[in-house]
Enzyme design. Sequence first.
Site, PDB file in Angstrom:
ATOM      1  N   TYR A  48      -1.319 -20.992 -14.445  1.00 38.13           N
ATOM      2  CA  TYR A  48      -2.235 -19.867 -14.631  1.00 38.13           C
ATOM      3  C   TYR A  48      -3.513 -20.138 -13.847  1.00 38.13           C
ATOM      4  CZ  TYR A  48      -5.187 -16.331 -16.772  1.00 38.13           C
ATOM      5  OH  TYR A  48      -6.023 -15.269 -16.960  1.00 38.13           O
ATOM      6  N   ASP A  62     -18.701 -15.978 -15.465  1.00 36.46           N
ATOM      7  CA  ASP A  62     -17.540 -15.087 -15.397  1.00 36.46           C
ATOM      8  C   ASP A  62     -17.958 -13.667 -15.760  1.00 36.46           C
ATOM      9  OD1 ASP A  62     -14.961 -14.103 -15.281  1.00 36.46           O
ATOM     10  OD2 ASP A  62     -14.445 -14.772 -17.299  1.00 36.46           O
ATOM     11  N   ASP A  89      -5.678 -14.140 -12.602  1.00 35.48           N
ATOM     12  CA  ASP A  89      -6.554 -13.184 -13.271  1.00 35.48           C
ATOM     13  C   ASP A  89      -7.254 -12.344 -12.199  1.00 35.48           C
ATOM     14  OD1 ASP A  89      -8.578 -11.897 -14.655  1.00 35.48           O
ATOM     15  OD2 ASP A  89      -9.466 -13.727 -15.480  1.00 35.48           O
ATOM     16  N   ASP A  91      -9.237  -9.707 -13.004  1.00 36.54           N
ATOM     17  CA  ASP A  91     -10.334  -8.988 -13.661  1.00 36.54           C
ATOM     18  C   ASP A  91     -10.009  -7.497 -13.772  1.00 36.54           C
ATOM     19  OD1 ASP A  91     -11.710 -11.341 -14.026  1.00 36.54           O
ATOM     20  OD2 ASP A  91     -13.050 -11.065 -12.338  1.00 36.54           O
ATOM     21  N   HIS A 116      -2.897  -9.959 -13.856  1.00 35.76           N
ATOM     22  CA  HIS A 116      -3.227  -9.007 -14.918  1.00 35.76           C
ATOM     23  C   HIS A 116      -4.524  -8.275 -14.577  1.00 35.76           C
ATOM     24  CE1 HIS A 116      -6.155 -11.846 -16.744  1.00 35.76           C
ATOM     25  NE2 HIS A 116      -5.222 -12.769 -16.652  1.00 35.76           N
ATOM     26  N   GLU A 118      -7.440  -5.773 -16.330  1.00 34.81           N
ATOM     27  CA  GLU A 118      -7.971  -5.511 -17.664  1.00 34.81           C
ATOM     28  C   GLU A 118      -8.657  -4.154 -17.759  1.00 34.81           C
ATOM     29  OE1 GLU A 118     -12.030  -8.117 -17.671  1.00 34.81           O
ATOM     30  OE2 GLU A 118     -10.148  -9.140 -17.219  1.00 34.81           O
ATOM     31  N   CYS A 126     -16.727 -12.248 -19.913  1.00 33.97           N
ATOM     32  CA  CYS A 126     -15.708 -13.172 -20.396  1.00 33.97           C
ATOM     33  C   CYS A 126     -15.065 -12.599 -21.651  1.00 33.97           C
ATOM     34  CB  CYS A 126     -16.340 -14.531 -20.687  1.00 33.97           C
ATOM     35  SG  CYS A 126     -15.193 -15.745 -21.359  1.00 33.97           S
ATOM     36  N   ARG A 161      -4.075  -6.202 -19.326  1.00 34.99           N
ATOM     37  CA  ARG A 161      -4.843  -6.861 -20.386  1.00 34.99           C
ATOM     38  C   ARG A 161      -5.715  -5.820 -21.067  1.00 34.99           C
ATOM     39  NH1 ARG A 161      -9.444 -11.621 -19.594  1.00 34.99           N
ATOM     40  NH2 ARG A 161     -11.031 -10.484 -20.761  1.00 34.99           N
ATOM     41  N   GLU A 195      -6.101  -9.438 -25.518  1.00 33.76           N
ATOM     42  CA  GLU A 195      -7.167 -10.444 -25.540  1.00 33.76           C
ATOM     43  C   GLU A 195      -7.876 -10.487 -26.884  1.00 33.76           C
ATOM     44  OE1 GLU A 195      -8.173 -13.122 -24.763  1.00 33.76           O
ATOM     45  OE2 GLU A 195      -9.459 -13.047 -22.996  1.00 33.76           O
ATOM     46  N   ASN A 217      -3.510 -16.019 -25.259  1.00 41.81           N
ATOM     47  CA  ASN A 217      -4.548 -16.797 -24.596  1.00 41.81           C
ATOM     48  C   ASN A 217      -5.124 -17.814 -25.575  1.00 41.81           C
ATOM     49  OD1 ASN A 217      -6.695 -17.764 -23.112  1.00 41.81           O
ATOM     50  ND2 ASN A 217      -7.883 -15.865 -23.176  1.00 41.81           N
TER      51      ASN A 217
END
Length: 303
Positions: A48, A62, A89, A91, A116, A118, A126, A161, A195, A217
């Site tokens: 990951y 982040d 990731d 975002d 993914h 989101e 974050c 996500r 998440e 996660n």
Amino acid sequence: MLYSKTTPADKRRLFRERLASGELLRFPGAFNPLSARLIERKGFDGVYISGAVLSADLGLPDIGLTTLTEVAGRAQQIARMTELPAIVDADTGFGEPMNVARTIQTLEDAGLAGTHIEDQINPKRCGHLDGKAVVDEATALKRIRAAVDARRDPNFLIMARTDVRATQEGQAGLDAAVDRAKALVDAGADAIFPEAMRTLEEFAAMRAALDVPILANMTEFGKSELFSSQQLADIGVNIVIWPVSMLRIAMGATGRALDTLNVEGHLAGKLGEMQHRADLYDLIDYEAYNHFDTSVFNFEVER
């Protein structure tokens, strides 16, 4: 020697086959290409690549400051060093739906097995911080539809996500997250990353509501309890990630070593905590380079 022998297309195909089996796949987070190779060596199922780690690697928080170019470039460096599939990731997709489409094709070209996208507003936060906000459902669905439409390799995993759970308290938050996840699946998402689930029961509720793979996660110091792989497997979770764990451990060890240098002026007492040079050389396959061209690489590894 050099990069992985398995092509990105084969990595994606093999990953999809394993994901379809229903078993739990373990994806520790790699903070650089060398750690990805170690993850493979230790017998895990995939790698990951965390947006938080990529940001931290640049000394940034982040909060959506990294660019597609930075993420794709670093993700490519990591993915190509291992035979394992790598998920990155992405975002919020780095912009509007057309940017999301470009993101998918760029990550395909970089050799990733999946990503993914989101449903947070842009710039994001974050996932385990308070004060998050999500976009409306229509916008979230446009992102996923754009990702699916842009995909050229059908085995490239497009995961949605949702951060909706953290925007409401109690059962209402879980219900809203389940509803959003269902809509994302209807929009074409291959898998769901719910998440900031609080409990094992919340993961189980998400599992029961969906007919696609789900990801858990297990990040430290966050909203979710730290469940074991067995606990997650028992309720039907398909992928578990430890996104920042290896970076946290490495940075913690580095901090302690620097403290020792300040106090003692040497690291003689830390040798037992270090990766031995022989192990490092074995991990990066020095010997294969030696065989490749002995006129350039001509040495023996001391043990």
